[in-house]
Design a protein around this motif. Structure first.
Motif, PDB file in Angstrom:
ATOM      1  N   THR A 289      -4.885 -16.138  -3.600  1.00  0.00           N
ATOM      2  CA  THR A 289      -4.793 -15.380  -2.345  1.00  0.00           C
ATOM      3  C   THR A 289      -3.716 -14.303  -2.406  1.00  0.00           C
ATOM      4  OG1 THR A 289      -3.352 -17.099  -1.408  1.00  0.00           O
ATOM      5  CG2 THR A 289      -5.710 -17.249  -0.912  1.00  0.00           C
ATOM      6  N   ALA A 290      -2.877 -14.341  -3.442  1.00  0.00           N
ATOM      7  CA  ALA A 290      -1.882 -13.273  -3.630  1.00  0.00           C
ATOM      8  C   ALA A 290      -2.480 -12.055  -4.317  1.00  0.00           C
ATOM      9  CB  ALA A 290      -0.699 -13.792  -4.454  1.00  0.00           C
ATOM     10  N   LEU A 291      -3.651 -12.207  -4.905  1.00  0.00           N
ATOM     11  CA  LEU A 291      -4.270 -11.062  -5.589  1.00  0.00           C
ATOM     12  C   LEU A 291      -4.511  -9.920  -4.606  1.00  0.00           C
ATOM     13  CD1 LEU A 291      -6.884 -12.949  -7.793  1.00  0.00           C
ATOM     14  CD2 LEU A 291      -5.040 -11.477  -8.664  1.00  0.00           C
ATOM     15  N   PRO A 292      -4.122  -8.711  -4.952  1.00  0.00           N
ATOM     16  CA  PRO A 292      -4.315  -7.569  -4.051  1.00  0.00           C
ATOM     17  C   PRO A 292      -5.696  -6.933  -4.195  1.00  0.00           C
ATOM     18  CG  PRO A 292      -3.091  -6.849  -5.967  1.00  0.00           C
ATOM     19  CD  PRO A 292      -3.315  -8.338  -6.144  1.00  0.00           C
ATOM     20  N   LEU A 293      -6.573  -7.552  -4.975  1.00  0.00           N
ATOM     21  CA  LEU A 293      -7.892  -7.000  -5.246  1.00  0.00           C
ATOM     22  C   LEU A 293      -8.840  -7.260  -4.079  1.00  0.00           C
ATOM     23  CD1 LEU A 293      -8.209  -8.330  -8.908  1.00  0.00           C
ATOM     24  CD2 LEU A 293      -7.311  -6.106  -8.158  1.00  0.00           C
ATOM     25  N   ARG A 294      -9.891  -6.471  -4.021  1.00  0.00           N
ATOM     26  CA  ARG A 294     -10.913  -6.632  -2.987  1.00  0.00           C
ATOM     27  C   ARG A 294     -12.295  -6.426  -3.594  1.00  0.00           C
ATOM     28  NH1 ARG A 294      -7.111  -8.387  -1.219  1.00  0.00           N
ATOM     29  NH2 ARG A 294      -6.031  -8.035   0.774  1.00  0.00           N
ATOM     30  N   GLY A 295     -13.311  -6.919  -2.918  1.00  0.00           N
ATOM     31  CA  GLY A 295     -14.689  -6.666  -3.306  1.00  0.00           C
ATOM     32  C   GLY A 295     -15.014  -7.143  -4.711  1.00  0.00           C
ATOM     33  N   GLN A 296     -15.763  -6.301  -5.455  1.00  0.00           N
ATOM     34  CA  GLN A 296     -16.241  -6.702  -6.777  1.00  0.00           C
ATOM     35  C   GLN A 296     -15.092  -6.948  -7.748  1.00  0.00           C
ATOM     36  OE1 GLN A 296     -19.661  -7.252  -7.431  1.00  0.00           O
ATOM     37  NE2 GLN A 296     -18.653  -8.333  -9.115  1.00  0.00           N
ATOM     38  N   ALA A 297     -14.002  -6.198  -7.622  1.00  0.00           N
ATOM     39  CA  ALA A 297     -12.861  -6.412  -8.518  1.00  0.00           C
ATOM     40  C   ALA A 297     -12.286  -7.813  -8.341  1.00  0.00           C
ATOM     41  CB  ALA A 297     -11.781  -5.364  -8.253  1.00  0.00           C
ATOM     42  N   LEU A 298     -12.184  -8.267  -7.098  1.00  0.00           N
ATOM     43  CA  LEU A 298     -11.703  -9.629  -6.844  1.00  0.00           C
ATOM     44  C   LEU A 298     -12.706 -10.644  -7.361  1.00  0.00           C
ATOM     45  CD1 LEU A 298      -9.723 -11.626  -5.576  1.00  0.00           C
ATOM     46  CD2 LEU A 298     -10.879 -11.259  -3.375  1.00  0.00           C
ATOM     47  N   ALA A 299     -13.985 -10.412  -7.111  1.00  0.00           N
ATOM     48  CA  ALA A 299     -15.011 -11.337  -7.586  1.00  0.00           C
ATOM     49  C   ALA A 299     -14.985 -11.456  -9.107  1.00  0.00           C
ATOM     50  CB  ALA A 299     -16.387 -10.879  -7.112  1.00  0.00           C
ATOM     51  N   ASP A 300     -14.797 -10.345  -9.795  1.00  0.00           N
ATOM     52  CA  ASP A 300     -14.762 -10.370 -11.262  1.00  0.00           C
ATOM     53  C   ASP A 300     -13.566 -11.172 -11.771  1.00  0.00           C
ATOM     54  OD1 ASP A 300     -17.030  -8.806 -11.321  1.00  0.00           O
ATOM     55  OD2 ASP A 300     -15.965  -6.933 -11.748  1.00  0.00           O
TER      56      ASP A 300
END
Length: 224
Positions: free
Chosen positions: A77-88
Motif C-alpha cells: 500500500t506504500a507503492l505510489p503506482l496506479r493502474g496497470q503499473a501497480l498491477a504489473d
C-alpha cells in the motif's frame, strides 16, 4: 435472496496500527523505513517484500492477517503506482513469490486501487490446489470483482476442496438460484454415493427451495 453465510465483503482495516502494537522497536523501524523506501523507489519492494517475514515475524495478528501478511500489505500500500503499473508490480511479486508471499498479495488486493486488473491473479490461484491460497483469493476483492459464473465455480471448488464456506467473502450477498442448483446437484451426487452432505452448503440450498429434489429434501428433513 440474501443468504446468511460467508464472510464480509468489506475490505479489511489497514494493518499498520495493529502491527505497531505487536512489533518490537527494531522490526517497527525496519518496516517504517522500508515503506518509506518503497514510496520513494517502487522497485525496492522487490527486495524488501521477500525479507519481511524474517524481519517482522509470522504469527497471527488478526482474524484476517498474519504478521508477515500485514507487514507486506504495508509495503504494497506504500507503492505510489496506479493502474496497470501497480498491477504489473503486484503480479510480479505474486508470480515470483513463495506461498506466504502469494497469500500476502491476495489478501492485500482489497486495499489496492486496481479495479479488475488483479482478476488474472485470482483466476490463476483458483486453477491451483493450494487451499490456503484459494481461501486467500476468495476475499473481498474476488467478492467484488469476479463475474457471477466464475464466482459460482469458485464456491463449488471450495466445497470439493473442503474449504469452509464461511471463509468465502460475499457468499451471503452473491448466492443465487444457479449456485443453489449447482450445490443441490452436488448434494444429490453425495447422497447417491452414500456420502454425507457438507452442512455448510445447506443455507444456500434451503434459500432456494425449488432446486431441492425429493432425495435431497428427505436428507434435509433428516438433518432437521
Amino acid at each position: 435472496m440474501v443468504v446468511t453465510t460467508g464472510s464480509s465483503t468489506a475490505p479489511p482495516d489497514h494493518p499498520h496500527p495493529a502491527l505497531t502494537d505487536v512489533l518490537d522497536p527494531t522490526a517497527r523501524t525496519w518496516l517504517d523505513d522500508s515503506a518509506a523506501t518503497v514510496a520513494a523507489e517502487p522497485a525496492a519492494v522487490r527486495r524488501l517484500f521477500p525479507a519481511t517475514r524474517r524481519r517482522c515475524g509470522h504469527g497471527r495478528l488478526t482474524a484476517y492477517w498474519t504478521v508477515d501478511e500485514a507487514a507486506r500489505a504495508v509495503l504494497l500500500t506504500a507503492l505510489p503506482l496506479r493502474g496497470q503499473a501497480l498491477a504489473d508490480e503486484v503480479t510480479g511479486l505474486h508470480r515470483h513469490g513463495d506461498p506466504a508471499e502469494q497469500r500476502a498479495v491476495l489478501r492485500t488486493l482489497p486495499l489496492l486501487d486496481l479495479g479488475d486488473l488483479a482478476l488474472p491473479l485470482v483466476r490463476e490461484t483458483l486453477r491451483g490446489n493450494d487451499t490456503t491460497l484459494i481461501e486467500a483469493a476468495l476475499g473481498p476483492y474476488a467478492a467484488a470483482h469476479l463475474p457471477d459464473a466464475e464466482y459460482r465455480q469458485a464456491v463449488l471448488k471450495c466445497v470439493f476442496c473442503e474449504i469452509p464456506l464461511d471463509r468465502v467473502s460475499g457468499l451471503g450477498a452473491r448466492a443465487d438460484r444457479e449456485l443453489a442448483r449447482m450445490l443441490a446437484d452436488f448434494a444429490h451426487e453425495r447422497i447417491v454415493a452414500g456420502r454425507d452432505v457438507p452442512e455448510d452448503i445447506l443455507p444456500v440450498v434451503r434459500a432456494f427451495p425449488d432446486v431441492i429434489g425429493a432425495e435431497l429434501n428427505q436428507a434435509l428433513k433428516e438433518e432437521g
